[in-house]
Design a protein around this motif. Structure first.
Motif, PDB file in Angstrom:
ATOM      1  N   TRP A 134       5.682   9.118   1.063  1.00 55.79           N
ATOM      2  CA  TRP A 134       7.049   8.882   0.735  1.00 55.79           C
ATOM      3  C   TRP A 134       7.674   7.984   1.811  1.00 55.79           C
ATOM      4  O   TRP A 134       8.503   7.244   1.512  1.00 55.79           O
ATOM      5  N   VAL A 135       7.179   8.027   2.969  1.00 59.48           N
ATOM      6  CA  VAL A 135       7.817   7.353   4.154  1.00 59.48           C
ATOM      7  C   VAL A 135       7.892   5.784   4.060  1.00 59.48           C
ATOM      8  O   VAL A 135       8.757   5.068   4.398  1.00 59.48           O
ATOM      9  N   ASP A 136       6.552   5.380   3.538  1.00 57.29           N
ATOM     10  CA  ASP A 136       6.210   3.884   3.234  1.00 57.29           C
ATOM     11  C   ASP A 136       7.525   3.090   2.657  1.00 57.29           C
ATOM     12  O   ASP A 136       7.834   2.128   2.653  1.00 57.29           O
ATOM     13  N   ILE A 137       7.796   4.235   1.594  1.00 54.56           N
ATOM     14  CA  ILE A 137       8.953   3.633   0.554  1.00 54.56           C
ATOM     15  C   ILE A 137      10.178   3.178   1.367  1.00 54.56           C
ATOM     16  O   ILE A 137      10.573   2.465   1.091  1.00 54.56           O
TER      17      ILE A 137
ATOM     18  N   ASP B 225      -7.979  -8.085  -2.572  1.00 55.81           N
ATOM     19  CA  ASP B 225      -8.579  -8.179  -1.156  1.00 55.81           C
ATOM     20  C   ASP B 225      -7.366  -8.606  -0.135  1.00 55.81           C
ATOM     21  O   ASP B 225      -7.713  -8.051   0.953  1.00 55.81           O
ATOM     22  N   THR B 226      -6.188  -9.085  -0.360  1.00 49.03           N
ATOM     23  CA  THR B 226      -5.444  -9.280   0.658  1.00 49.03           C
ATOM     24  C   THR B 226      -4.662  -8.027   0.873  1.00 49.03           C
ATOM     25  O   THR B 226      -4.310  -8.065   2.208  1.00 49.03           O
ATOM     26  N   MET B 227      -4.482  -7.329   0.142  1.00 45.81           N
ATOM     27  CA  MET B 227      -3.831  -5.986   0.369  1.00 45.81           C
ATOM     28  C   MET B 227      -4.513  -5.093   1.349  1.00 45.81           C
ATOM     29  O   MET B 227      -4.015  -4.695   2.655  1.00 45.81           O
ATOM     30  N   TYR B 228      -5.800  -4.793   1.097  1.00 46.01           N
ATOM     31  CA  TYR B 228      -6.696  -4.087   1.957  1.00 46.01           C
ATOM     32  C   TYR B 228      -6.990  -5.013   3.149  1.00 46.01           C
ATOM     33  O   TYR B 228      -7.330  -4.231   4.153  1.00 46.01           O
TER      34      TYR B 228
ATOM     35  N   THR C  60       0.788  -1.124  -0.166  1.00 47.94           N
ATOM     36  CA  THR C  60      -0.010  -0.050  -0.122  1.00 47.94           C
ATOM     37  C   THR C  60       0.834   1.248   0.025  1.00 47.94           C
ATOM     38  O   THR C  60       1.991   1.013   0.387  1.00 47.94           O
ATOM     39  N   HIS C  61       0.164   2.364  -0.470  1.00 53.08           N
ATOM     40  CA  HIS C  61       1.278   3.489  -0.578  1.00 53.08           C
ATOM     41  C   HIS C  61       0.379   4.562  -0.316  1.00 53.08           C
ATOM     42  O   HIS C  61      -0.590   5.061  -0.980  1.00 53.08           O
TER      43      HIS C  61
ATOM     44  N   PRO D 140       2.069  -9.753  -0.665  1.00 57.39           N
ATOM     45  CA  PRO D 140       1.346  -8.499  -0.436  1.00 57.39           C
ATOM     46  C   PRO D 140       1.731  -7.858   0.761  1.00 57.39           C
ATOM     47  O   PRO D 140       2.261  -8.516   1.744  1.00 57.39           O
ATOM     48  N   ALA D 141       2.021  -6.478   0.877  1.00 54.18           N
ATOM     49  CA  ALA D 141       2.118  -5.738   2.062  1.00 54.18           C
ATOM     50  C   ALA D 141       1.413  -4.649   2.520  1.00 54.18           C
ATOM     51  O   ALA D 141       0.844  -4.074   1.441  1.00 54.18           O
TER      52      ALA D 141
END
Length: 198
Positions: free
Chosen positions: A43-46, A186-189, A39-40, A139-140
């Motif tokens: 910029w911090v998650d990158i 479905d998995t990501m969310y 998920t995005h 997935p993350a």
């Protein structure tokens, strides 16, 4: 060399604002040759995703606009990013990641295509690359600070990984990709909601 040095410097800086809690890292395949779809929301998650996988390196798919100046092109290159034309994707869009997967590298993709906290339909790039590269997608989901303002609030960053998703066998490729796409969405969310409750 520069990637690991930069990632460790980023880790030190980000940890000042709060150490990240990583869940289910054991879900990651032991060897490379897979895609991480996360998920995005900023910029911090990158940065945290890259730090969480150390000492393994991620090769990020990045929009071509980030390669237009000499400095940003240099920066993207040393950070293992490669350009993609999101408006007009062509054969080269798949060629580079397929080569990386064949070399057992890890590719990082943000399928939402934009920074958002909403559940938007995911773009098909990750699934297309997985299908043609014969690789699984991990997935993350990330929940935490998204920008400098959030960092200064000392929000706790959290990252969670899910089970690798493989292209279904014994089916038409297009149908198999549709199934994989739905499962990824479905998995990501689902992971994001799970993480928000932790």
């Amino acid at each position: 060399m520069f990637y690991n040095f930069a990632a460790n410097v980023v880790k030190i800086i980000l940890s000042i604002f709060g150490r990240i809690k990583v869940y289910q890292k054991d879900k990651l395949p032991e060897k490379g040759g897979y895609i991480i779809a996360c998920t995005h929301t900023g910029w911090v998650d990158i940065l945290w995703l890259g730090v969480a996988l150390l000492p393994n390196q991620i090769h990020y798919m990045a929009k071509k606009e980030l390669f237009q100046t000499k400095f940003t092109k240099w920066l993207m290159t040393v950070l293992n990013a490669f350009p993609v034309d999101r408006e007009n994707p062509g054969p080269s869009t798949i060629k580079i990641p397929r080569k990386l997967l064949k070399e057992k590298k890890i590719i990082g993709i943000f399928p939402s295509g934009t920074r958002t906290t909403e559940e938007v339909p995911l773009k098909r790039g990750a699934v297309t690359i997985a299908a043609y590269g014969k690789a699984p997608i991990v997935p993350a989901a990330y929940v935490g600070p998204n920008n400098f303002k959030d960092l200064l609030k000392f929000q706790k960053p959290k990252l969670i990984f899910g089970d690798p998703i493989y292209l279904p066998e014994g089916q038409d490729r297009r149908e198999a990709m549709d199934i994989m796409m739905n499962e990824l969405n479905d998995t990501m969310y689902g992971l994001q909601k799970q993480l928000a409750d932790k």
